[in-house]
Design a protein around this motif. Structure first.
Motif, PDB file in Angstrom:
ATOM      1  N   VAL A 169       0.847  -1.200   0.000  1.00 46.88           N
ATOM      2  CA  VAL A 169       0.000   0.000   0.000  1.00 46.88           C
ATOM      3  C   VAL A 169       0.877   1.244   0.000  1.00 46.88           C
ATOM      4  CG1 VAL A 169      -1.720   1.316   1.303  1.00 46.88           C
ATOM      5  CG2 VAL A 169      -1.920  -1.175   1.143  1.00 46.88           C
ATOM      6  N   SER A 170       1.834   1.299   0.944  1.00 41.85           N
ATOM      7  CA  SER A 170       2.770   2.432   1.003  1.00 41.85           C
ATOM      8  C   SER A 170       3.777   2.197   2.124  1.00 41.85           C
ATOM      9  CB  SER A 170       2.033   3.755   1.264  1.00 41.85           C
ATOM     10  OG  SER A 170       1.537   3.806   2.589  1.00 41.85           O
ATOM     11  N   PRO A 171       4.956   2.830   2.051  1.00 41.91           N
ATOM     12  CA  PRO A 171       5.917   2.722   3.152  1.00 41.91           C
ATOM     13  C   PRO A 171       5.346   3.249   4.470  1.00 41.91           C
ATOM     14  CG  PRO A 171       7.006   3.559   1.190  1.00 41.91           C
ATOM     15  CD  PRO A 171       5.532   3.558   0.900  1.00 41.91           C
ATOM     16  N   GLU A 172       4.539   4.311   4.374  1.00 45.89           N
ATOM     17  CA  GLU A 172       3.953   4.890   5.585  1.00 45.89           C
ATOM     18  C   GLU A 172       2.977   3.911   6.233  1.00 45.89           C
ATOM     19  OE1 GLU A 172       5.823   7.672   3.147  1.00 45.89           O
ATOM     20  OE2 GLU A 172       4.076   6.438   2.590  1.00 45.89           O
ATOM     21  N   ALA A 173       2.167   3.230   5.405  1.00 46.56           N
ATOM     22  CA  ALA A 173       1.231   2.231   5.928  1.00 46.56           C
ATOM     23  C   ALA A 173       1.996   1.088   6.585  1.00 46.56           C
ATOM     24  CB  ALA A 173       0.336   1.700   4.809  1.00 46.56           C
ATOM     25  N   PHE A 174       3.110   0.705   5.984  1.00 47.29           N
ATOM     26  CA  PHE A 174       3.952  -0.354   6.539  1.00 47.29           C
ATOM     27  C   PHE A 174       4.462   0.021   7.926  1.00 47.29           C
ATOM     28  CE2 PHE A 174       8.394  -1.724   7.170  1.00 47.29           C
ATOM     29  CZ  PHE A 174       8.244  -3.102   7.183  1.00 47.29           C
ATOM     30  N   LEU A 175       5.014   1.232   8.058  1.00 46.36           N
ATOM     31  CA  LEU A 175       5.568   1.659   9.338  1.00 46.36           C
ATOM     32  C   LEU A 175       4.491   1.784  10.406  1.00 46.36           C
ATOM     33  CD1 LEU A 175       8.171   4.373   8.222  1.00 46.36           C
ATOM     34  CD2 LEU A 175       8.650   2.073   9.099  1.00 46.36           C
ATOM     35  N   GLU A 176       3.344   2.324  10.031  1.00 47.62           N
ATOM     36  CA  GLU A 176       2.262   2.486  11.008  1.00 47.62           C
ATOM     37  C   GLU A 176       1.686   1.133  11.417  1.00 47.62           C
ATOM     38  OE1 GLU A 176      -0.729   5.424  10.061  1.00 47.62           O
ATOM     39  OE2 GLU A 176       0.739   6.635   8.964  1.00 47.62           O
ATOM     40  N   TYR A 177       1.607   0.222  10.472  1.00 45.44           N
ATOM     41  CA  TYR A 177       1.082  -1.106  10.778  1.00 45.44           C
ATOM     42  C   TYR A 177       2.055  -1.874  11.678  1.00 45.44           C
ATOM     43  CZ  TYR A 177      -1.153  -5.665  10.021  1.00 45.44           C
ATOM     44  OH  TYR A 177      -1.778  -6.881  10.180  1.00 45.44           O
ATOM     45  N   LYS A 178       3.340  -1.752  11.379  1.00 51.15           N
ATOM     46  CA  LYS A 178       4.356  -2.398  12.225  1.00 51.15           C
ATOM     47  C   LYS A 178       4.274  -1.848  13.651  1.00 51.15           C
ATOM     48  CE  LYS A 178       8.863  -1.640  11.553  1.00 51.15           C
ATOM     49  NZ  LYS A 178       9.531  -1.394  12.865  1.00 51.15           N
ATOM     50  N   GLU A 179       4.107  -0.561  13.771  1.00 48.33           N
ATOM     51  CA  GLU A 179       3.968   0.058  15.091  1.00 48.33           C
ATOM     52  C   GLU A 179       2.743  -0.501  15.828  1.00 48.33           C
ATOM     53  OE1 GLU A 179       3.253   4.499  17.093  1.00 48.33           O
ATOM     54  OE2 GLU A 179       3.554   4.293  14.932  1.00 48.33           O
ATOM     55  N   ALA A 180       1.636  -0.672  15.101  1.00 46.28           N
ATOM     56  CA  ALA A 180       0.409  -1.194  15.710  1.00 46.28           C
ATOM     57  C   ALA A 180       0.585  -2.642  16.156  1.00 46.28           C
ATOM     58  CB  ALA A 180      -0.751  -1.075  14.727  1.00 46.28           C
ATOM     59  N   LEU A 181       1.245  -3.453  15.323  1.00 41.87           N
ATOM     60  CA  LEU A 181       1.456  -4.861  15.664  1.00 41.87           C
ATOM     61  C   LEU A 181       2.274  -5.009  16.940  1.00 41.87           C
ATOM     62  CD1 LEU A 181       2.219  -6.396  12.142  1.00 41.87           C
ATOM     63  CD2 LEU A 181       0.193  -6.840  13.537  1.00 41.87           C
ATOM     64  N   TYR A 182       3.232  -4.094  17.151  1.00 46.54           N
ATOM     65  CA  TYR A 182       4.098  -4.171  18.329  1.00 46.54           C
ATOM     66  C   TYR A 182       3.543  -3.398  19.525  1.00 46.54           C
ATOM     67  CZ  TYR A 182       7.927  -6.362  15.735  1.00 46.54           C
ATOM     68  OH  TYR A 182       8.709  -7.248  15.023  1.00 46.54           O
ATOM     69  N   SER A 183       2.410  -2.759  19.364  1.00 48.65           N
ATOM     70  CA  SER A 183       1.861  -1.926  20.433  1.00 48.65           C
ATOM     71  C   SER A 183       1.394  -2.763  21.620  1.00 48.65           C
ATOM     72  CB  SER A 183       0.685  -1.100  19.903  1.00 48.65           C
ATOM     73  OG  SER A 183      -0.417  -1.947  19.604  1.00 48.65           O
ATOM     74  N   ALA A 184       1.326  -2.136  22.782  1.00 52.55           N
ATOM     75  CA  ALA A 184       0.853  -2.827  23.981  1.00 52.55           C
ATOM     76  C   ALA A 184      -0.580  -3.305  23.816  1.00 52.55           C
ATOM     77  CB  ALA A 184       0.968  -1.881  25.185  1.00 52.55           C
ATOM     78  N   LYS A 185      -1.340  -2.610  23.009  1.00 51.30           N
ATOM     79  CA  LYS A 185      -2.746  -2.967  22.807  1.00 51.30           C
ATOM     80  C   LYS A 185      -2.911  -4.257  22.018  1.00 51.30           C
ATOM     81  CE  LYS A 185      -7.115  -1.194  20.969  1.00 51.30           C
ATOM     82  NZ  LYS A 185      -7.802  -0.020  20.353  1.00 51.30           N
ATOM     83  N   TYR A 186      -2.061  -4.457  21.007  1.00 52.86           N
ATOM     84  CA  TYR A 186      -2.292  -5.566  20.086  1.00 52.86           C
ATOM     85  C   TYR A 186      -1.266  -6.695  20.147  1.00 52.86           C
ATOM     86  CZ  TYR A 186      -5.754  -2.562  17.801  1.00 52.86           C
ATOM     87  OH  TYR A 186      -6.844  -1.782  17.535  1.00 52.86           O
ATOM     88  N   HIS A 187      -0.070  -6.422  20.654  1.00 57.42           N
ATOM     89  CA  HIS A 187       0.947  -7.484  20.611  1.00 57.42           C
ATOM     90  C   HIS A 187       0.658  -8.546  21.671  1.00 57.42           C
ATOM     91  CE1 HIS A 187       4.911  -9.466  20.551  1.00 57.42           C
ATOM     92  NE2 HIS A 187       4.930  -9.042  19.302  1.00 57.42           N
ATOM     93  N   PRO A 188       0.553  -9.816  21.242  1.00 58.76           N
ATOM     94  CA  PRO A 188       0.229 -10.889  22.188  1.00 58.76           C
ATOM     95  C   PRO A 188       1.452 -11.365  22.956  1.00 58.76           C
ATOM     96  CG  PRO A 188       0.462 -11.793  19.998  1.00 58.76           C
ATOM     97  CD  PRO A 188       0.661 -10.308  19.862  1.00 58.76           C
TER      98      PRO A 188
END
Length: 282
Positions: A169-188
């Protein structure tokens, strides 16, 4: 009663008995044929069931099958199989390599503590970012130049594939998605292979504006469009030339960036700033 009548009766009785015996013999033969036929069908059914079970047991898993699939590289990649992921401003003279595994809890801790500082420097053009993703927490290893799919889960591979869809989709989407995956809210937790679920990966993606309700992204995740690419990226991690064997690892100009212990990646913003300033001056 005359002897004649008595003899005739005996003859008739013997004839009736003969006919009845022939009928019984025919019925017995039919029963034997039915039993044999049913036995054959039963044997064939059992054999067929065993054969099917054997075929299913020997059938490669989704990820083992992906090893032989044609690699579809996401947009914004270069190099062999599209496994070179370098993003940033052309004016940036240096590149910070970031080695991570999506399921890695220490990577999550690093991203939560230092990720915003890394992103700030990146936005200011201090360096480009090169992402190298591993899947060793799934048990995946390198064997004779080829990736061997492990048995400890699928989440790292599946999240890597989803990251490929975000990068497309875009480099920006990649970075934001990576941040979300590692976030305290979503990372298992490491023991919870939650990233193996496409639905969960899409749920996380809905927190990113560019990916929210993005049908193209969602279809790529569900269809495993970048599964083979994820495995190729993992093999790139396993065969890296920087001597990296764990995550997170940061490398610039072939040298690892470490925290105050001189061994592990800097895990605070202050430690990172000290390490990156020294690396940029070198």
């Amino acid at each position: 009663m005359s002897k004649r009548n008595s003899q005739a009766a005996k003859t008739a009785a013997r004839e009736r008995l003969r006919i009845e015996r022939e009928r019984e013999a025919k019925r017995a033969k039919v029963r034997r044929q039915i039993i044999v036929a049913c036995s054959v069908v039963g044997v064939l059914a059992v054999a067929g069931g065993i054969g099917y079970a054997v075929v299913q047991a020997n059938k490669p898993s989704q990820w083992e099958a992906a090893l032989d699939e044609k690699i579809v590289a996401p947009a914004n990649t270069t190099g062999k199989n599209g496994t070179t992921v370098v993003i940033g401003k052309d004016s940036a003279k240096k590149t910070l390599k970031l080695y991570e595994d999506p399921r890695c809890p220490v990577c999550a801790a690093f991203e939560q503590a230092v990720g915003s500082t890394v992103k700030k420097d990146y936005d200011e053009g201090k360096y480009k970012l090169q992402f190298v993703g591993g899947t060793f927490l799934d048990g995946d290893t390198e064997e004779d130049g080829k990736l061997e799919v492990g048995s400890r889960g699928e989440g790292s591979k599946n999240a890597m594939s989803a990251l490929g869809a975000a990068l497309n989709v875009s480099p920006e989407a990649f970075l934001e998605y990576k941040e979300a995956l590692y976030s305290a809210k979503y990372h298992p937790e490491e023991s919870d292979d939650k990233f193996k679920s496409d639905d969960y990966l899409i749920e996380v993606a809905d927190s990113v504006d560019a990916l929210k309700d993005n049908t193209k992204f969602q279809n790529a995740v569900k269809n495993g469009t970048y599964d083979a690419w994820a495995l190729a990226m993992s093999q790139t991690f396993n065969t890296n030339k920087d001597g990296v064997s764990g995550t997170p690892s940061l490398v610039m100009d072939g040298k690892k960036l470490t925290g105050s212990d001189g061994q592990n990646a800097p895990m605070t913003a202050d430690e990172f700033n000290s390490a990156i300033e020294a690396a940029l001056k070198a």
